[in-house]
Design a protein around this motif. Structure first.
Motif, PDB file in Angstrom:
ATOM      1  N   TRP A  78       0.822  -1.171   0.008  1.00 16.95           N
ATOM      2  CA  TRP A  78       0.173  -0.088   0.088  1.00 16.95           C
ATOM      3  C   TRP A  78       0.924   1.279  -0.011  1.00 16.95           C
ATOM      4  CZ3 TRP A  78      -0.784   4.163   3.048  1.00 16.95           C
ATOM      5  CH2 TRP A  78      -1.887   5.029   2.635  1.00 16.95           C
ATOM      6  N   GLU A 132       6.324  -2.859   8.422  1.00 10.90           N
ATOM      7  CA  GLU A 132       5.151  -3.129   9.154  1.00 10.90           C
ATOM      8  C   GLU A 132       3.829  -2.063   8.505  1.00 10.90           C
ATOM      9  OE1 GLU A 132       6.408  -0.579  12.722  1.00 10.90           O
ATOM     10  OE2 GLU A 132       8.257  -1.337  12.318  1.00 10.90           O
ATOM     11  N   VAL A 133       4.107  -1.843   7.188  1.00 12.98           N
ATOM     12  CA  VAL A 133       3.274  -1.095   6.405  1.00 12.98           C
ATOM     13  C   VAL A 133       1.941  -1.945   6.313  1.00 12.98           C
ATOM     14  CG1 VAL A 133       2.683  -0.115   4.161  1.00 12.98           C
ATOM     15  CG2 VAL A 133       4.844   0.454   5.263  1.00 12.98           C
ATOM     16  N   LEU A 163      -0.705   8.937  -0.020  1.00 12.75           N
ATOM     17  CA  LEU A 163       0.901   8.860  -0.179  1.00 12.75           C
ATOM     18  C   LEU A 163       1.485   8.270   1.216  1.00 12.75           C
ATOM     19  CD1 LEU A 163       3.494  10.329  -0.843  1.00 12.75           C
ATOM     20  CD2 LEU A 163       2.616  12.337   0.331  1.00 12.75           C
ATOM     21  N   LEU A 164       2.221   7.262   0.870  1.00 14.60           N
ATOM     22  CA  LEU A 164       3.133   6.590   2.059  1.00 14.60           C
ATOM     23  C   LEU A 164       4.794   7.360   2.125  1.00 14.60           C
ATOM     24  CD1 LEU A 164       3.469   4.217   4.025  1.00 14.60           C
ATOM     25  CD2 LEU A 164       4.590   3.175   2.042  1.00 14.60           C
ATOM     26  N   ILE A 165       4.804   7.615   3.251  1.00 15.12           N
ATOM     27  CA  ILE A 165       6.240   7.978   3.734  1.00 15.12           C
ATOM     28  C   ILE A 165       6.709   7.047   4.932  1.00 15.12           C
ATOM     29  CG2 ILE A 165       7.824   9.853   4.273  1.00 15.12           C
ATOM     30  CD1 ILE A 165       6.354  10.716   2.022  1.00 15.12           C
ATOM     31  N   ALA A 166       7.468   6.138   4.570  1.00 16.90           N
ATOM     32  CA  ALA A 166       8.163   5.377   5.771  1.00 16.90           C
ATOM     33  C   ALA A 166       9.542   5.089   5.704  1.00 16.90           C
ATOM     34  CB  ALA A 166       7.377   3.737   5.428  1.00 16.90           C
ATOM     35  N   HIS A 167      10.001   4.856   6.995  1.00 14.03           N
ATOM     36  CA  HIS A 167      11.329   4.508   6.927  1.00 14.03           C
ATOM     37  C   HIS A 167      11.793   3.315   6.296  1.00 14.03           C
ATOM     38  CE1 HIS A 167      15.533   4.000   8.622  1.00 14.03           C
ATOM     39  NE2 HIS A 167      15.626   5.711   8.574  1.00 14.03           N
ATOM     40  N   VAL A 208      17.329  13.980   3.136  1.00 19.59           N
ATOM     41  CA  VAL A 208      16.513  12.878   3.617  1.00 19.59           C
ATOM     42  C   VAL A 208      17.056  11.685   3.201  1.00 19.59           C
ATOM     43  CG1 VAL A 208      14.282  13.969   3.694  1.00 19.59           C
ATOM     44  CG2 VAL A 208      14.853  12.559   1.764  1.00 19.59           C
ATOM     45  N   ILE A 232      -0.230  -2.012   9.425  1.00 19.92           N
ATOM     46  CA  ILE A 232      -0.657  -0.781   9.989  1.00 19.92           C
ATOM     47  C   ILE A 232      -1.901  -0.539   8.974  1.00 19.92           C
ATOM     48  CG2 ILE A 232      -0.094   1.738   9.703  1.00 19.92           C
ATOM     49  CD1 ILE A 232       2.754   0.752  10.477  1.00 19.92           C
ATOM     50  N   LEU A 274      14.290   6.480   3.099  1.00 18.23           N
ATOM     51  CA  LEU A 274      12.967   6.510   3.072  1.00 18.23           C
ATOM     52  C   LEU A 274      12.346   5.845   1.945  1.00 18.23           C
ATOM     53  CD1 LEU A 274      12.147  10.348   3.851  1.00 18.23           C
ATOM     54  CD2 LEU A 274      12.288   8.509   5.553  1.00 18.23           C
ATOM     55  N   SER A 315      11.150   0.388   8.490  1.00 24.81           N
ATOM     56  CA  SER A 315       9.747   0.125   9.054  1.00 24.81           C
ATOM     57  C   SER A 315       8.880  -0.428   7.829  1.00 24.81           C
ATOM     58  CB  SER A 315       9.199   1.466   9.722  1.00 24.81           C
ATOM     59  OG  SER A 315      10.013   1.840  10.661  1.00 24.81           O
ATOM     60  N   ILE A 323       9.188   6.332  -0.483  1.00 26.41           N
ATOM     61  CA  ILE A 323       7.987   7.399  -0.783  1.00 26.41           C
ATOM     62  C   ILE A 323       7.407   6.643  -1.738  1.00 26.41           C
ATOM     63  CG2 ILE A 323       7.772   9.581  -1.698  1.00 26.41           C
ATOM     64  CD1 ILE A 323      10.832  10.186  -0.444  1.00 26.41           C
TER      65      ILE A 323
END
Lengths: 359, 359
Positions: free
Chosen positions: A20, A342-343, A332-336, A320, A346, A323, A339, A325
């Motif tokens: 996602w 985990e998306v 819009l997904l911004i994740a490290h 940055v 979540i 990430l 992580s 992106i």
């Protein structure tokens, strides 16, 4: 007889929520193009072609995805791309396919393949595939084990005898199947040298699998046996009433862990990757000098190690690192990157809270 | 005579590239709504109203922005919102406004105000404003100094006499104007206690300012003096030929640093903020419990200290900290908050490289 025609069952019912917002119900991981121009399911079909021509492939998916899969795979006969009437685990899906194939070809030997993995060394892979079909044609229940590269807690494991030789192209007796371990156990498995990842690739004669189901999963077996022949005009409507009553159970748990004799191949590295998260996609893709991987157009300033998927839009990165992106018209997904695993969880939690169609 | 009608000149020609991708040529910082429902220029007009009714306001902007400013400020007479025919610095702009006001009201006292700052304590601010107009009406050149809160290297400084009392509502003799210092010098300034930020707010009789321009910037002064009266139908066309020939110089450099006597107010904290970057917007806005500031809808998981501006789209944050995320239909900015100051320069550089309209 020892031989028999080879068929492939590609399981394509997964949702891939970890991808996602690119993945949605009607556009799940297996139909996405992460790398190159072909989606994961197209790559799966391409890869199998030397052993399994598309006319011998059957695909099980769901109502959301079927149209897109039909569109992406014009070479696979449309009637062989089926939507499961309900989301069940792998045992009913595989049982259903075995029933259909058995009615078409009593000597059928089937391989089961995930639709959403990558394999970077397909020629090496095909060597094991041919050997696995050969063993299955002899009546064996066969699994491909993947030599583990780290103590993954997200996969099941196949335990081979001690001192197993990785890469030997002959079937070995599997000692046990092991469910997803905790980290400590996984670490021990990897150190031991005789535990391999179970990547969900199985081979058997349909008759052998149907016998096993009758023995270990009688309720589902009886339900599936009540279906008319695939060519029967009532097949689809009967399936709609039968399938949801099948048990929600994996083939590993229902059959493989119970069968007295399972054979396996301790494969060596054919570049298998289950593309489990955006971070896996990042790792698989070639990056620029700063380690940024970009689909679309991005301008990076003092930024490194980022994965950007934002086609049709200019992305500017300023200071940055690491990430993920992913931009789509409505989300819009911004994740490290650390992580990224985990998306999926979540997003599923969010959807339960919101009930307004994130996916 | 010591009094005279008060007028306000709002300088609104800036581009605010540090707010890309929200800011564009036709939608620069001063017309953006960062906080609350009113844009920065609307807030400026609102704030001045107790001292300067909108009929007494004049606004200098550019051709890109004029239509939007006219739309946002229906209370300001449309003819008093002027587009400069070319981008010049503050001296020609202020000189032009002084010429126009002088021809309308020979006793005019004008205040000059930036259009893109915030002031959180407007009542305190207005006390200084009234005092500044009063001092200006007596023939003084007046500047408002802002008590510095950190050693900023991006502002000019006003040097007051030693032992100046912050917050005294009477005009003091300014010792010197100082251009943007390096960090070491700025640190010394702040420590000294008698250096104040020059925030670009000036007050004078138009006649006094025009005299000063004649003396210190004769070429520009002569050019502006050649303009016909504002009411003359040839004014706009004459301005088009005259204005671009004016010197590109700031009023600070042209007049304030040269004038033998300048008065200033050593103001205390009326909550001035020049909203210099996305990080400043983040700092000014109320955040949630994790310190995330969101315009639009965002779902934050293990994420804190982020600024999100993405209206019309769901944003999911997973494991990210201290980012600025600004989404627009054609561009997406992901910056670390500590790099937010660099956004403008980077965007200008990119535009020069690309020449295809980032801004």
């Amino acid at each position: 007889m020892a031989s028999g025609r080879h068929y492939g069952l590609i399981l394509a019912g997964g949702r891939g929520t970890r991808f996602w917002p690119r993945s949605r119900r009607a556009h799940a991981k297996q139909v996405l193009r992460f790398l190159g121009q072909r989606s994961l399911i197209q790559q799966t079909v391409d890869r199998l072609r030397p052993v399994l021509p598309p006319e011998r492939l059957w695909i099980l998916t769901n109502d959301y995805l079927r149209a897109e899969i039909v569109r992406q795979l014009p070479e696979v006969p449309k009637r062989q791309i089926l939507a499961e009437p309900a989301q069940r685990n792998t045992a009913p899906a595989i049982g259903l396919a075995a029933h259909i194939l058995q009615s078409i070809d009593p000597d059928a030997v089937m391989g089961v393949f995930p639709s959403d993995h990558m394999i970077s060394k397909p020629r090496r892979y095909l060597q094991f595939l041919r050997a696995a079909f050969q063993a299955a044609a002899q009546g064996k229940i066969v699994v491909l084990g993947i030599q583990p590269r780290w103590p993954e807690t997200g996969y099941g494991y196949v335990e081979f005898p001690k001192n197993v030789q990785a890469g030997s192209i002959k079937p070995l007796a599997v000692r046990r199947f092991r469910e997803k371990p905790d980290l400590k156990t996984a670490t021990r498995y990897v150190k031991s040298g005789n535990f391999y990842w179970n990547a969900g690739m199985f081979f058997w004669k349909t008759s052998v699998l149907l016998d096993a189901l009758r023995e270990y999963l009688p309720k589902t077996s009886t339900l599936l046996a009540s279906l008319p022949a695939f060519a029967n005009r009532n097949f689809a409507s009967k399936l709609k009433s039968v399938f949801p009553r099948c048990e929600n159970i994996s083939i590993d748990y229902a059959v493989l862990e119970n069968a007295p004799q399972v054979s396996g191949f301790a494969t060596d590295d054919f570049g298998w990757n289950d593309v489990g998260s955006w971070n896996a996609v990042y790792q698989l893709a070639p990056g620029d000098a700063s380690g940024n991987v970009v689909r679309g157009e991005a301008l990076a300033h003092a930024s490194s190690g980022n994965y950007v998927d934002a086609e049709g839009k200019l992305v500017a990165l300023v200071g940055v690192k690491d990430l993920v992106i992913v931009d789509t018209p409505d989300a819009l997904l911004i994740a490290h990157r650390s992580s990224a695993q985990e998306v999926g969880e979540i997003v599923k939690q969010l959807e339960q809270q919101r009930r307004d169609g994130l996916l």
